[in-house]
Design a protein around this motif. Structure first.
Motif, PDB file in Angstrom:
ATOM      1  N   ASP A   1       9.152  20.416 -37.727  1.00 60.23           N
ATOM      2  CA  ASP A   1       9.029  19.063 -38.293  1.00 60.23           C
ATOM      3  C   ASP A   1       8.077  19.013 -39.483  1.00 60.23           C
ATOM      4  OD1 ASP A   1      10.760  18.093 -36.305  1.00 60.23           O
ATOM      5  OD2 ASP A   1       9.093  17.908 -34.899  1.00 60.23           O
TER       6      ASP A   1
ATOM      7  N   ARG B   1      11.840   9.196 -45.762  1.00 57.13           N
ATOM      8  CA  ARG B   1      11.176  10.390 -45.248  1.00 57.13           C
ATOM      9  C   ARG B   1      12.178  11.295 -44.558  1.00 57.13           C
ATOM     10  NH1 ARG B   1       5.589   7.934 -42.516  1.00 57.13           N
ATOM     11  NH2 ARG B   1       4.831   6.883 -44.413  1.00 57.13           N
TER      12      ARG B   1
ATOM     13  N   SER C   1      16.041  16.774 -40.544  1.00 54.38           N
ATOM     14  CA  SER C   1      16.237  15.567 -39.751  1.00 54.38           C
ATOM     15  C   SER C   1      17.035  14.550 -40.556  1.00 54.38           C
ATOM     16  CB  SER C   1      14.889  14.970 -39.367  1.00 54.38           C
ATOM     17  OG  SER C   1      14.252  14.407 -40.514  1.00 54.38           O
TER      18      SER C   1
ATOM     19  N   SER D   1      12.731  21.795 -39.806  1.00 50.95           N
ATOM     20  CA  SER D   1      12.244  22.852 -38.922  1.00 50.95           C
ATOM     21  C   SER D   1      12.843  24.183 -39.368  1.00 50.95           C
ATOM     22  CB  SER D   1      12.611  22.562 -37.467  1.00 50.95           C
ATOM     23  OG  SER D   1      11.938  21.402 -37.010  1.00 50.95           O
TER      24      SER D   1
ATOM     25  N   THR E   1      12.134  15.390 -42.353  1.00 53.87           N
ATOM     26  CA  THR E   1      11.398  16.569 -41.913  1.00 53.87           C
ATOM     27  C   THR E   1      12.364  17.746 -41.792  1.00 53.87           C
ATOM     28  OG1 THR E   1      11.680  16.067 -39.554  1.00 53.87           O
ATOM     29  CG2 THR E   1       9.710  15.179 -40.649  1.00 53.87           C
TER      30      THR E   1
ATOM     31  N   PRO F   1       7.061  18.106 -43.240  1.00 52.15           N
ATOM     32  CA  PRO F   1       7.518  17.023 -44.115  1.00 52.15           C
ATOM     33  C   PRO F   1       8.232  17.556 -45.346  1.00 52.15           C
ATOM     34  CG  PRO F   1       5.168  17.379 -44.374  1.00 52.15           C
ATOM     35  CD  PRO F   1       5.600  18.255 -43.233  1.00 52.15           C
TER      36      PRO F   1
END
Length: 323
Positions: free
Chosen positions: A110, A84, A78, A88, A86, A112
């Protein structure tokens, strides 16, 4: 230098460290489980680090020896926000595994990305997964290599960090046959088109064998299945020049690395070039190859900060050095 700085002019592809695949590892652990690790982003800075949100990071697995992917794991990140990020994970098989897109089943959603000392490990079905800032396991006297093999005793990677994408699974999840082939790739979406900007499996190939910038770019865009036809002649000439090889001996030596797929017979212990572990001395192996046995070591030992548990790489350095 392993696969760090694999773009033109010994820089990251497109001058973007986020797109720079640095190392690939494949080994087994107790419980008949296979570990695949792709590292990227050399010398990660302390602040503002992340992986590229418009890239597809990928580990390809050939299960039948035809030099094409039969299983592929794609990792899509992301946009970073407020420190932060994420990621996938997608698992593709068959024809979808041969496309550079993130296709197939989304097996992890998603998750972390870990930026601190402790990696966050995600368990999803048969998989363990982590995407985390870790200590770079690459060890080599790069200053000595650049200075006509006058060794300094300095380990370039001793104080460096890297982003590590690690996946562990039952070995049967890949193939019932213990022999697999593995390679990594980073592709970037630009103007709606996904283009390969980095790829590799065996360490320190493009740095030694593709001196021209155009050759590095073409190599990063290429497919392993075409490697032998494309590179055997010119890489044979490199070995004849650097190591004094006869043509037949050079071609036989290159059988280990062409095509650029890391073969791993999981019925045997991992030790490069049968798979690769983070403690394998790949710098000395490549120096031995290119010198024809005249230079057999850079005298740098493996790092001692590795972990015996997933995701296996060490705690990131608090004050990492820059490139």
């Amino acid at each position: 230098m392993s696969h760090h700085l694999s773009g033109p002019d010994l820089r990251s592809p497109q001058g973007d460290a986020r797109l720079d695949m640095t190392d690939l590892f494949a080994f087994t652990v107790p419980g008949d489980r296979t570990v695949l690790i792709l590292n990227a982003h050399p010398a990660v800075p302390k602040e503002g680090a992340a992986l590229h949100p418009d890239a597809v990071y990928r580990i390809n697995v050939d299960t039948d020896g035809d030099h094409q992917a039969d299983v592929a794991f794609s990792f899509v990140f992301s946009p970073p926000r407020d420190g932060r990020q994420t990621v996938s994970v997608y698992r593709a098989t068959g024809q979808q595994a041969r496309d550079h897109e993130a296709a197939g089943e989304e097996i992890i959603s998603d998750a972390p990305v870990s930026f601190g000392a402790e990696p966050q490990v995600v368990s999803a079905g048969p998989y363990l997964f982590s995407a985390a800032l870790r200590s770079d396991p690459f060890f080599a006297d790069l200053e000595g290599i650049a200075n006509q093999f006058q060794w300094t005793g300095k380990d370039w990677g001793a104080d460096k960090n890297v982003f590590s994408i690690a996946l562990e699974m039952p070995s049967s999840e890949l193939s019932p046959d213990p022999v697999i082939g593995v390679w990594g790739r980073v592709s970037l979406r630009t103007d709606g088109e996904l283009k390969s900007v980095d790829r590799g499996a065996h360490p320190s190939l493009t740095a030694y064998f593709n001196p021209e910038n155009s050759a590095k770019t073409a190599y990063n865009e290429g497919e392993p299945a075409q490697d032998r036809d494309t590179y055997l002649r010119q890489w044979t000439e490199v070995l004849q020049h650097t190591g004094g090889y006869e043509q037949a001996a050079a071609e036989e030596t290159l059988n280990t690395v062409l095509p650029d797929i890391l073969r791993f017979d999981r019925s045997r212990p991992a030790a490069y070039p049968n798979g690769r572990t983070p403690t394998d001395d790949i710098t000395s192996a490549r120096l031995t190859m290119v010198s024809g046995g005249k230079i057999t070591s850079d005298h740098i030992a493996p790092h001692t900060d590795l972990s015996d548990r997933f995701p296996y790489l060490g705690t990131p350095h608090a004050e990492p050095a820059s490139l």
